[in-house]
Design an enzyme around this catalytic site. Sequence first.
Site, PDB file in Angstrom:
ATOM      1  N   CYS A 148      81.048  34.741  87.390  1.00 24.13           N
ATOM      2  CA  CYS A 148      81.711  34.723  86.047  1.00 24.13           C
ATOM      3  C   CYS A 148      81.805  36.263  86.006  1.00 24.13           C
ATOM      4  O   CYS A 148      81.110  37.125  86.090  1.00 24.13           O
ATOM      5  CB  CYS A 148      80.954  34.447  85.121  1.00 24.13           C
ATOM      6  SG  CYS A 148      80.720  32.517  85.252  1.00 24.13           S
ATOM      7  N   CYS A 194      79.481  39.022  83.832  1.00 20.25           N
ATOM      8  CA  CYS A 194      77.829  38.639  83.748  1.00 20.25           C
ATOM      9  C   CYS A 194      77.414  39.328  84.872  1.00 20.25           C
ATOM     10  O   CYS A 194      77.839  39.292  86.012  1.00 20.25           O
ATOM     11  CB  CYS A 194      77.722  37.098  84.160  1.00 20.25           C
ATOM     12  SG  CYS A 194      75.837  36.634  84.427  1.00 20.25           S
ATOM     13  N   CYS A 223      73.390  34.374  91.617  1.00 21.32           N
ATOM     14  CA  CYS A 223      74.393  33.269  91.155  1.00 21.32           C
ATOM     15  C   CYS A 223      75.413  33.476  92.200  1.00 21.32           C
ATOM     16  O   CYS A 223      76.131  34.423  92.248  1.00 21.32           O
ATOM     17  CB  CYS A 223      74.698  33.443  89.817  1.00 21.32           C
ATOM     18  SG  CYS A 223      75.698  31.949  89.151  1.00 21.32           S
ATOM     19  N   CYS A 271      62.960  32.157  78.133  1.00 21.67           N
ATOM     20  CA  CYS A 271      64.467  32.108  79.082  1.00 21.67           C
ATOM     21  C   CYS A 271      64.219  32.178  80.398  1.00 21.67           C
ATOM     22  O   CYS A 271      63.598  33.273  80.947  1.00 21.67           O
ATOM     23  CB  CYS A 271      65.513  33.083  78.335  1.00 21.67           C
ATOM     24  SG  CYS A 271      67.002  33.125  79.623  1.00 21.67           S
ATOM     25  N   GLU A 289      64.131  37.439  86.897  1.00 18.50           N
ATOM     26  CA  GLU A 289      63.671  37.973  85.575  1.00 18.50           C
ATOM     27  C   GLU A 289      63.438  36.819  84.361  1.00 18.50           C
ATOM     28  O   GLU A 289      64.355  35.860  84.558  1.00 18.50           O
ATOM     29  CB  GLU A 289      64.537  39.014  84.981  1.00 18.50           C
ATOM     30  CG  GLU A 289      64.510  40.352  85.782  1.00 18.50           C
ATOM     31  CD  GLU A 289      65.622  41.682  85.402  1.00 18.50           C
ATOM     32  OE1 GLU A 289      64.705  42.521  85.541  1.00 18.50           O
ATOM     33  OE2 GLU A 289      66.515  41.185  84.825  1.00 18.50           O
ATOM     34  N   CYS A 330      71.447  38.807  77.030  1.00 17.65           N
ATOM     35  CA  CYS A 330      72.427  37.557  78.044  1.00 17.65           C
ATOM     36  C   CYS A 330      73.250  38.366  79.024  1.00 17.65           C
ATOM     37  O   CYS A 330      73.813  39.326  78.365  1.00 17.65           O
ATOM     38  CB  CYS A 330      73.149  36.752  76.943  1.00 17.65           C
ATOM     39  SG  CYS A 330      72.408  35.939  75.723  1.00 17.65           S
TER      40      CYS A 330
HETATM   41  N1  SAH Z   1      74.857  29.942  84.903  1.00 18.50           N
HETATM   42  C1  SAH Z   1      74.243  29.146  83.416  1.00 18.50           C
HETATM   43  C2  SAH Z   1      73.196  29.938  82.783  1.00 18.50           C
HETATM   44  C3  SAH Z   1      73.186  31.342  82.347  1.00 18.50           C
HETATM   45  S1  SAH Z   1      72.997  31.342  80.636  1.00 18.50           S
HETATM   46  C4  SAH Z   1      75.492  29.474  82.542  1.00 18.50           C
HETATM   47  O1  SAH Z   1      76.476  30.154  82.663  1.00 18.50           O
HETATM   48  O2  SAH Z   1      75.476  28.804  81.533  1.00 18.50           O
HETATM   49  C5  SAH Z   1      73.627  33.077  80.276  1.00 18.50           C
HETATM   50  C6  SAH Z   1      74.573  32.712  79.156  1.00 18.50           C
HETATM   51  O3  SAH Z   1      74.890  34.108  78.768  1.00 18.50           O
HETATM   52  C7  SAH Z   1      75.861  32.160  79.517  1.00 18.50           C
HETATM   53  O4  SAH Z   1      76.474  31.578  78.405  1.00 18.50           O
HETATM   54  C8  SAH Z   1      76.536  33.288  80.042  1.00 18.50           C
HETATM   55  O5  SAH Z   1      77.874  33.105  80.112  1.00 18.50           O
HETATM   56  C9  SAH Z   1      76.354  34.266  78.833  1.00 18.50           C
HETATM   57  N2  SAH Z   1      76.556  35.790  79.246  1.00 18.50           N
HETATM   58  C10 SAH Z   1      76.708  36.235  80.785  1.00 18.50           C
HETATM   59  N3  SAH Z   1      77.034  37.485  80.565  1.00 18.50           N
HETATM   60  C11 SAH Z   1      76.937  37.896  79.615  1.00 18.50           C
HETATM   61  C12 SAH Z   1      77.233  39.255  78.934  1.00 18.50           C
HETATM   62  N4  SAH Z   1      77.210  40.208  79.793  1.00 18.50           N
HETATM   63  N5  SAH Z   1      77.034  39.339  77.607  1.00 18.50           N
HETATM   64  C13 SAH Z   1      76.761  38.202  76.854  1.00 18.50           C
HETATM   65  N6  SAH Z   1      76.618  36.872  77.192  1.00 18.50           N
HETATM   66  C14 SAH Z   1      76.811  36.794  78.690  1.00 18.50           C
END
Ligand code: SAH
Length: 368
Positions: free
Chosen positions: A120, A123, A116, A109, A96, A343
């Site tokens: 985490c 996420c 991935c 974005c 996406e 995000c």
């Molecule tokens: N792998 C990279 C790129 C992803 S960026 C990274 O971790 O930075 C996406 C951003 O959104 C990251 O800061 C991630 O931690 C955050 N994110 C992931 N899941 C989320 C959620 N459910 N709610 C808010 N932010 C989230």
Amino acid sequence: MPGTSTHINLFDLDHAGLREFFASIGEKPFRAEQVLKWVYHHGQTDFEGMTNLSADLRARLGEIAVLEPPRVLSEQTSRDGTVKWLMGFGGGNAIETVYIPEPNRGTLCISSQVGCALNCTFCSTGAQGFSRNLTTGEIIGQVWQAARALGHERNGRRRITNVVLMGMGEPLLNFDAVLPALSLLRDDLGFGLAARRVTLSTAGLVPGIDRLRDAIDVALAVSLHAPEDDLREQLVPLNRKYPIAELMAACQRYVSDKHKRSVTFEYTLIDGMNDHPEHARKLVKLLRRVPSKLNLIPFNPFPGTRFRCSPPERIRAFQEIVMAGGLIATVRKTRGDDIDAACGQLAGRVLDRTRRSERLRAAAGSAQ
Ligand code: SAH
């Protein structure tokens, strides 16, 4: 047939790569500049339309090369104007890409991997498991397709002013494909974006941060989410490998390069996990000495998650503490949540080779 291994996809090559390619087929390297302009300034992917190339060269390119961007499988527009595309590459995988319009800028974005591998816990991309790295063409092709769909630069209006690698995937785990894509974003013959308008976001891959610093001038965002190791390990398992002290040292090295003035730290606020005033105070201590901005992200829920978003008053209190401590902190506005474009909500279609989603479902089943 286009896209087969006998054809090279010129979307996979940056400026230097294209010059090498033309040299390797006995052509003048400046053909690279002509082709780049056709592709990225005029949106032309048909060699026959590249009228300043000789008929012979056009025919030759047709035999050995293709210009194949990802396919747009669907487009959704949110109430707030955010646009989300599902883009596919054959083989069933899809990612996406999200466009976020604001009054003075438009941010795209983009994704760097299908799924991935970092898991985490908060996420949704992580919960989907991992399929594969994207190629350079699949990364830059997202920008090319979005620009086309948005009418970028039609009537001289730039719709995409910023690009962030904050979609699906960990960009620094796909460094070799990501770097030429960054270079095409920066290149005047590509998308021509200034360094501060291209941001790579990482979960904290220390060697990758050092490599990036040496390779290209772009802005760095680091997903921190916790001010201490034991909590961060629960949210970002990669912290076991690269704990906070090492990560901070890498960020210091990054800003020691005179071009790279500050790091953005992302901190997703999760109810009862990392949103206590004590966490805010520890964060101030941790970040005080790093030239940085703090981006507080209200947690965006997704199906199956056990986490919740912090209540608005706790988010406000958190922001007040860190600002009183001298940090520059903004709260990221949630955009596009009605189309699951916020995000951490990007899911795409991941043919999960780690079988993580299956294991998670099984674990959820046995817990009931
Ligand atoms: N792998 C990279 C790129 C992803 S960026 C990274 O971790 O930075 C996406 C951003 O959104 C990251 O800061 C991630 O931690 C955050 N994110 C992931 N899941 C989320 C959620 N459910 N709610 C808010 N932010 C989230």
